[in-house]
Design a protein around this motif. Sequence first.
Motif, PDB file in Angstrom:
ATOM      1  N   LEU A 175       0.944  -1.147   0.135  1.00 22.68           N
ATOM      2  CA  LEU A 175      -0.156   0.065   0.046  1.00 22.68           C
ATOM      3  C   LEU A 175       0.977   1.220  -0.029  1.00 22.68           C
ATOM      4  O   LEU A 175       1.496   1.573   0.852  1.00 22.68           O
ATOM      5  CB  LEU A 175      -0.799   0.020   1.266  1.00 22.68           C
ATOM      6  CG  LEU A 175      -1.674  -1.043   1.395  1.00 22.68           C
ATOM      7  CD1 LEU A 175      -2.719  -0.647   2.633  1.00 22.68           C
ATOM      8  CD2 LEU A 175      -2.699  -1.562   0.111  1.00 22.68           C
ATOM      9  N   LEU A 176       0.847   1.912  -1.246  1.00 29.72           N
ATOM     10  CA  LEU A 176       1.713   3.059  -1.226  1.00 29.72           C
ATOM     11  C   LEU A 176       0.842   4.148  -0.684  1.00 29.72           C
ATOM     12  O   LEU A 176      -0.187   4.056  -0.218  1.00 29.72           O
ATOM     13  CB  LEU A 176       2.356   3.259  -2.659  1.00 29.72           C
ATOM     14  CG  LEU A 176       2.957   1.978  -3.255  1.00 29.72           C
ATOM     15  CD1 LEU A 176       2.950   2.384  -4.677  1.00 29.72           C
ATOM     16  CD2 LEU A 176       4.622   2.032  -2.468  1.00 29.72           C
ATOM     17  N   SER A 177       1.528   5.453  -0.745  1.00 28.37           N
ATOM     18  CA  SER A 177       0.702   6.717  -0.223  1.00 28.37           C
ATOM     19  C   SER A 177       0.842   7.855  -1.194  1.00 28.37           C
ATOM     20  O   SER A 177       0.378   8.910  -0.836  1.00 28.37           O
ATOM     21  CB  SER A 177       1.188   7.162   1.238  1.00 28.37           C
ATOM     22  OG  SER A 177       2.635   7.637   1.095  1.00 28.37           O
ATOM     23  N   ARG A 178       1.269   7.774  -2.453  1.00 31.36           N
ATOM     24  CA  ARG A 178       1.443   8.748  -3.392  1.00 31.36           C
ATOM     25  C   ARG A 178       0.991   8.278  -4.614  1.00 31.36           C
ATOM     26  O   ARG A 178       1.387   7.173  -5.005  1.00 31.36           O
ATOM     27  CB  ARG A 178       2.995   9.242  -3.175  1.00 31.36           C
ATOM     28  CG  ARG A 178       3.375  10.122  -2.338  1.00 31.36           C
ATOM     29  CD  ARG A 178       5.105  10.141  -2.296  1.00 31.36           C
ATOM     30  NE  ARG A 178       5.521  11.018  -3.340  1.00 31.36           N
ATOM     31  CZ  ARG A 178       5.763  12.307  -3.454  1.00 31.36           C
ATOM     32  NH1 ARG A 178       6.016  12.838  -2.258  1.00 31.36           N
ATOM     33  NH2 ARG A 178       6.021  12.966  -4.441  1.00 31.36           N
ATOM     34  N   HIS A 179       0.669   9.387  -5.323  1.00 23.47           N
ATOM     35  CA  HIS A 179      -0.145   8.973  -6.548  1.00 23.47           C
ATOM     36  C   HIS A 179       0.888   8.736  -7.678  1.00 23.47           C
ATOM     37  O   HIS A 179       0.723   7.788  -8.598  1.00 23.47           O
ATOM     38  CB  HIS A 179      -1.074  10.266  -7.232  1.00 23.47           C
ATOM     39  CG  HIS A 179      -1.180  10.311  -8.737  1.00 23.47           C
ATOM     40  ND1 HIS A 179      -2.263   9.246  -9.032  1.00 23.47           N
ATOM     41  CD2 HIS A 179      -1.023  11.016  -9.703  1.00 23.47           C
ATOM     42  CE1 HIS A 179      -2.028   9.297 -10.394  1.00 23.47           C
ATOM     43  NE2 HIS A 179      -1.546  10.567 -10.619  1.00 23.47           N
ATOM     44  N   ASP A 180       2.130   9.345  -7.660  1.00 27.67           N
ATOM     45  CA  ASP A 180       3.364   9.012  -8.450  1.00 27.67           C
ATOM     46  C   ASP A 180       4.334   8.296  -8.150  1.00 27.67           C
ATOM     47  O   ASP A 180       5.275   8.038  -8.783  1.00 27.67           O
ATOM     48  CB  ASP A 180       3.817  10.762  -8.990  1.00 27.67           C
ATOM     49  CG  ASP A 180       4.454  11.307  -7.634  1.00 27.67           C
ATOM     50  OD1 ASP A 180       4.130  10.718  -6.572  1.00 27.67           O
ATOM     51  OD2 ASP A 180       5.001  12.299  -7.690  1.00 27.67           O
TER      52      ASP A 180
END
Length: 278
Positions: free
Chosen positions: A221-226
């Motif tokens: 689970l990442l936390s940045r769109h890019d």
Amino acid sequence: MLEPSSIRAIVFSGGGCRCFWQAGFWEEAGHLFEPAVIASVSAGAAFACAAVTGRSRIVLEEFKRRTDANPSNLHLGNVGRQDPVFPHYEMYRGTIVETTTPQMLEALREGPEIYVMLTHPPNGWHPAVAAAVGLLSYRIERRVVKRVRPRWPRRLGYRAAMVRADQCDNASDLADLILQSSCAPPLMPLMQRDGRNVLDGALVDSVPVEQVSHHGPTLVLLSRHDDALPILPGVTAVRPSAPVPIALWDYANPERVQATFDLGRKDGAAYVRRLAAS
């Protein structure tokens, strides 16, 4: 996309307030997963503990209450006084302590193993120097090189340590561990664990996937769109579908906290729909 029932490990990456996206995503899609182990770092550790114990909404509302009462991320009027110039430590710790109950701690012990990553700076370095050098190298690499998982701090001698969150005895112990994993001076005070200096775990790895991926198929689970991870066998990642509304250390904007959580819910619901259609 990995079949959720096959996923054995989950990674909650770091990201400060952006990790409210993870909480929203888990609220919609978390029922699909039964991991044996979780790796987490920095604020991702707080949301890993809240998510797997069903406390995300409670954490959200408590943090919004505190941010609503906090007019600024920088209290210059406190210079020279006992009150802190940066409100982040007290607000962060207060939220964890206030929302952690004996029942939650028991749920942590009964659930998957949850590992929290810390960073130990090079031996012999003054704590303030170690903090400044580590954070500066991390930020340059993150913003200029655009590397999601840093390499420079390790080359300078910073080392990772993993600690089990599900073995914390009380709310204070859990708050200590999560704050140690999030330690980013000057917003946070210099901290120690077991007599050793510690810094934000994301300095050595903001996505600690190798610590758990040997258990089997792994979801990050990442936390940045890019953000984008290199291709790793058996590892897949989910990320926000749009730029996250809130900044890393914005502790003065409850509306953006809520908007970040809502984006996570939207993306989690879309993830569930894609699985149902596949």
